[in-house]
Design a protein around this motif. Structure first.
Motif, PDB file in Angstrom:
ATOM      1  N   ILE A 158      -5.259  72.079  79.710  1.00 50.01           N
ATOM      2  CA  ILE A 158      -5.332  72.520  78.316  1.00 50.01           C
ATOM      3  C   ILE A 158      -4.657  71.431  77.494  1.00 50.01           C
ATOM      4  N   LEU A 159      -5.417  70.791  76.624  1.00 49.02           N
ATOM      5  CA  LEU A 159      -4.869  69.711  75.809  1.00 49.02           C
ATOM      6  C   LEU A 159      -4.364  70.252  74.479  1.00 49.02           C
ATOM      7  N   LEU A 160      -3.184  69.801  74.089  1.00 42.87           N
ATOM      8  CA  LEU A 160      -2.635  70.181  72.794  1.00 42.87           C
ATOM      9  C   LEU A 160      -2.959  69.091  71.775  1.00 42.87           C
ATOM     10  N   GLU A 161      -2.325  69.170  70.604  1.00 47.04           N
ATOM     11  CA  GLU A 161      -2.673  68.252  69.533  1.00 47.04           C
ATOM     12  C   GLU A 161      -2.285  66.811  69.865  1.00 47.04           C
ATOM     13  N   ARG A 162      -3.052  65.882  69.316  1.00 44.41           N
ATOM     14  CA  ARG A 162      -2.739  64.460  69.487  1.00 44.41           C
ATOM     15  C   ARG A 162      -1.565  64.081  68.599  1.00 44.41           C
ATOM     16  N   GLU A 163      -0.810  63.101  69.049  1.00 38.66           N
ATOM     17  CA  GLU A 163       0.301  62.628  68.229  1.00 38.66           C
ATOM     18  C   GLU A 163       0.416  61.116  68.352  1.00 38.66           C
ATOM     19  N   PRO A 164       0.932  60.459  67.318  1.00 41.85           N
ATOM     20  CA  PRO A 164       1.010  58.997  67.329  1.00 41.85           C
ATOM     21  C   PRO A 164       2.249  58.501  68.076  1.00 41.85           C
ATOM     22  N   TYR A 169      14.075  52.610  65.440  1.00 41.94           N
ATOM     23  CA  TYR A 169      15.049  51.531  65.256  1.00 41.94           C
ATOM     24  C   TYR A 169      16.335  52.083  64.647  1.00 41.94           C
ATOM     25  N   SER A 170      17.366  51.286  64.716  1.00 43.99           N
ATOM     26  CA  SER A 170      18.657  51.650  64.152  1.00 43.99           C
ATOM     27  C   SER A 170      18.772  51.091  62.739  1.00 43.99           C
ATOM     28  N   GLY A 171      19.312  51.902  61.812  1.00 43.21           N
ATOM     29  CA  GLY A 171      19.494  51.433  60.440  1.00 43.21           C
ATOM     30  C   GLY A 171      18.662  52.200  59.436  1.00 43.21           C
ATOM     31  N   LYS A 172      18.598  51.651  58.212  1.00 41.76           N
ATOM     32  CA  LYS A 172      17.891  52.323  57.124  1.00 41.76           C
ATOM     33  C   LYS A 172      16.391  52.441  57.396  1.00 41.76           C
ATOM     34  N   LYS A 173      15.814  53.484  56.811  1.00 38.45           N
ATOM     35  CA  LYS A 173      14.373  53.681  56.910  1.00 38.45           C
ATOM     36  C   LYS A 173      13.662  52.496  56.291  1.00 38.45           C
ATOM     37  N   GLN A 174      12.707  51.911  57.026  1.00 37.94           N
ATOM     38  CA  GLN A 174      12.007  50.727  56.530  1.00 37.94           C
ATOM     39  C   GLN A 174      10.678  51.099  55.873  1.00 37.94           C
ATOM     40  N   LYS A 175       9.736  51.611  56.659  1.00 38.72           N
ATOM     41  CA  LYS A 175       8.426  51.991  56.143  1.00 38.72           C
ATOM     42  C   LYS A 175       7.967  53.252  56.851  1.00 38.72           C
ATOM     43  N   GLU A 176       7.065  53.988  56.215  1.00 43.02           N
ATOM     44  CA  GLU A 176       6.521  55.180  56.859  1.00 43.02           C
ATOM     45  C   GLU A 176       5.647  54.802  58.050  1.00 43.02           C
ATOM     46  N   THR A 177       4.905  53.714  57.913  1.00 44.35           N
ATOM     47  CA  THR A 177       4.027  53.255  58.992  1.00 44.35           C
ATOM     48  C   THR A 177       4.233  51.764  59.215  1.00 44.35           C
ATOM     49  N   CYS A 178       3.818  51.301  60.370  1.00 41.48           N
ATOM     50  CA  CYS A 178       3.869  49.863  60.636  1.00 41.48           C
ATOM     51  C   CYS A 178       2.715  49.493  61.558  1.00 41.48           C
ATOM     52  N   SER A 199       0.511  47.346  76.517  1.00 37.68           N
ATOM     53  CA  SER A 199       0.154  45.948  76.803  1.00 37.68           C
ATOM     54  C   SER A 199      -1.262  45.631  76.333  1.00 37.68           C
ATOM     55  N   GLN A 200      -2.185  46.575  76.567  1.00 37.00           N
ATOM     56  CA  GLN A 200      -3.580  46.358  76.158  1.00 37.00           C
ATOM     57  C   GLN A 200      -3.694  46.177  74.644  1.00 37.00           C
ATOM     58  N   VAL A 201      -2.922  46.972  73.897  1.00 43.36           N
ATOM     59  CA  VAL A 201      -2.969  46.888  72.441  1.00 43.36           C
ATOM     60  C   VAL A 201      -2.443  45.529  71.964  1.00 43.36           C
ATOM     61  N   PHE A 202      -1.361  45.048  72.571  1.00 43.06           N
ATOM     62  CA  PHE A 202      -0.814  43.746  72.175  1.00 43.06           C
ATOM     63  C   PHE A 202      -1.749  42.607  72.568  1.00 43.06           C
ATOM     64  N   ILE A 203      -2.363  42.712  73.734  1.00 44.40           N
ATOM     65  CA  ILE A 203      -3.314  41.685  74.168  1.00 44.40           C
ATOM     66  C   ILE A 203      -4.489  41.613  73.195  1.00 44.40           C
ATOM     67  N   LYS A 204      -4.983  42.784  72.796  1.00 46.28           N
ATOM     68  CA  LYS A 204      -6.103  42.834  71.845  1.00 46.28           C
ATOM     69  C   LYS A 204      -5.739  42.180  70.521  1.00 46.28           C
ATOM     70  N   ALA A 205      -4.450  42.308  70.120  1.00 48.02           N
ATOM     71  CA  ALA A 205      -3.984  41.709  68.863  1.00 48.02           C
ATOM     72  C   ALA A 205      -3.536  40.263  69.043  1.00 48.02           C
ATOM     73  N   ILE A 251       5.680  55.207  61.890  1.00 47.31           N
ATOM     74  CA  ILE A 251       4.522  55.577  62.704  1.00 47.31           C
ATOM     75  C   ILE A 251       3.644  54.350  62.926  1.00 47.31           C
ATOM     76  N   LEU A 252       3.263  54.123  64.173  1.00 50.38           N
ATOM     77  CA  LEU A 252       2.414  52.976  64.490  1.00 50.38           C
ATOM     78  C   LEU A 252       0.964  53.255  64.101  1.00 50.38           C
ATOM     79  N   GLU A 253       0.392  52.361  63.336  1.00 48.42           N
ATOM     80  CA  GLU A 253      -0.999  52.502  62.900  1.00 48.42           C
ATOM     81  C   GLU A 253      -1.924  51.974  63.992  1.00 48.42           C
ATOM     82  N   GLU A 254      -2.000  52.707  65.085  1.00 48.10           N
ATOM     83  CA  GLU A 254      -2.818  52.269  66.209  1.00 48.10           C
ATOM     84  C   GLU A 254      -3.304  53.485  66.978  1.00 48.10           C
TER      85      GLU A 254
END
Length: 282
Positions: A158-164, A169-178, A199-205, A251-254
């Motif tokens: 039984i699959l539940l909802e997808r999540e990103p 990181y440590s410190g102040k909030k930088q961006k909502e997504t990256c 690794s596959q995602v980084f190789i593709k980029a 949140i990673l835009e991937e």
């Protein structure tokens, strides 16, 4: 041919020695050897090749091993099913869970289930996804709570909802997504469970990621990030595992890094009444 003989035969097939099998079965060697000989005589085929160091199965023995395992599984399932029929919903339900999911998704469901079926107790086994799959295959647990991706062969789910995935990181909030590109020169702490897809995602980029740590526990990744060691890549729901006001995430835009929580169980194995009712909580 009876159940006892099949158990004896399987013990020898697993141990590959009469002595070890006899010790496992808590019987002496002569009765074990006698039962095996009777089984071969009854079936009219040779099941075992007795070597100087270990015993090997003949082709007929290999076929019987498969059928014997099926028969014993069916026997055990029948016993459990009739016991459930007699006693109703009670007993102990064994569940395996990955640490990054169990503490988030299980408590509320266990509470609801316990309110409806107060005579059922729980036994929780933790480990990574591969360990949970092993527990299921060995019959140690009835239900596993894991994250995708995993090999779905032999399992129902039984699959539940997808999540990103998120960059923590440590410190102040930088961006909502990256983006992956923004992680190019950052020291990364990754959850070993997702090493292949990361690794596959980084190789593709066309990026050579700077991975300074791989871990089997999302908590460890988050604690290292909190200490300022690097940026942790974990599923979004895992962020709540560590309470630290100095931690933030983007949140990673991937889409390729999105995961799902799944409740899984063996496809061709009996599920107790308690387990079937628990799955209704998902």
């Amino acid at each position: 041919m009876d159940i006892r003989q099949l158990r004896y035969f399987l013990a020898v097939a697993e141990e590959e020695q009469i002595t070890s099998a006899a010790n496992k079965l808590n019987i002496s060697q002569p009765p074990l050897s006698q039962q095996l000989k009777q089984l071969e005589d009854e079936l009219g085929v040779k099941l075992l090749e007795r070597g100087s160091r270990k015993i090997q199965l003949t082709d007929a023995g290999k076929l019987l091993r498969i059928r014997a395992e099926e028969i014993l599984h069916l026997t055990e399932a029948t016993y459990k099913e009739l016991k459930d029929f007699k006693e109703g919903v009670k007993g102990t339900l064994s569940i395996g869970t990955v640490s990054s999911s169990g503490t988030i998704f299980l408590p509320e469901r266990i509470l609801r289930f316990n309110n409806s079926y107060p005579e059922v107790n729980f036994e929780i086994w933790e480990g990574n996804t591969y360990k949970i799959l092993e527990y299921l295959n060995n019959g140690l647990i009835e239900i596993g709570i894991v994250r995708t991706p995993f090999n779905i062969e032999d399992f129902k789910s039984i699959l539940l909802e997808r999540e990103p995935m998120i960059a923590v990181y440590s410190g102040k909030k930088q961006k909502e997504t990256c983006t992956i590109e923004e992680l190019r020169d950052k020291p990364l702490i990754i959850y070993r469970r997702f090493e292949a897809i990361v690794s596959q995602v980084f190789i593709k980029a066309n990026i050579d990621p700077r991975i300074i740590c791989k871990t089997d526990d999302a908590r460890t990744a988050l604690l290292w990030a909190a200490a300022g060691v690097g940026t942790a890549l974990v599923p979004k729901s895992a962020f709540s595992l560590v309470q630290n006001d100095n931690l933030n995430y983007s949140i990673l835009e991937e889409a390729a890094l999105e995961t799902e929580i799944a409740a899984i169980w063996m496809e061709n194995r009996y599920l107790s009444v308690a387990a079937r009712h628990f799955l209704e909580m998902f």
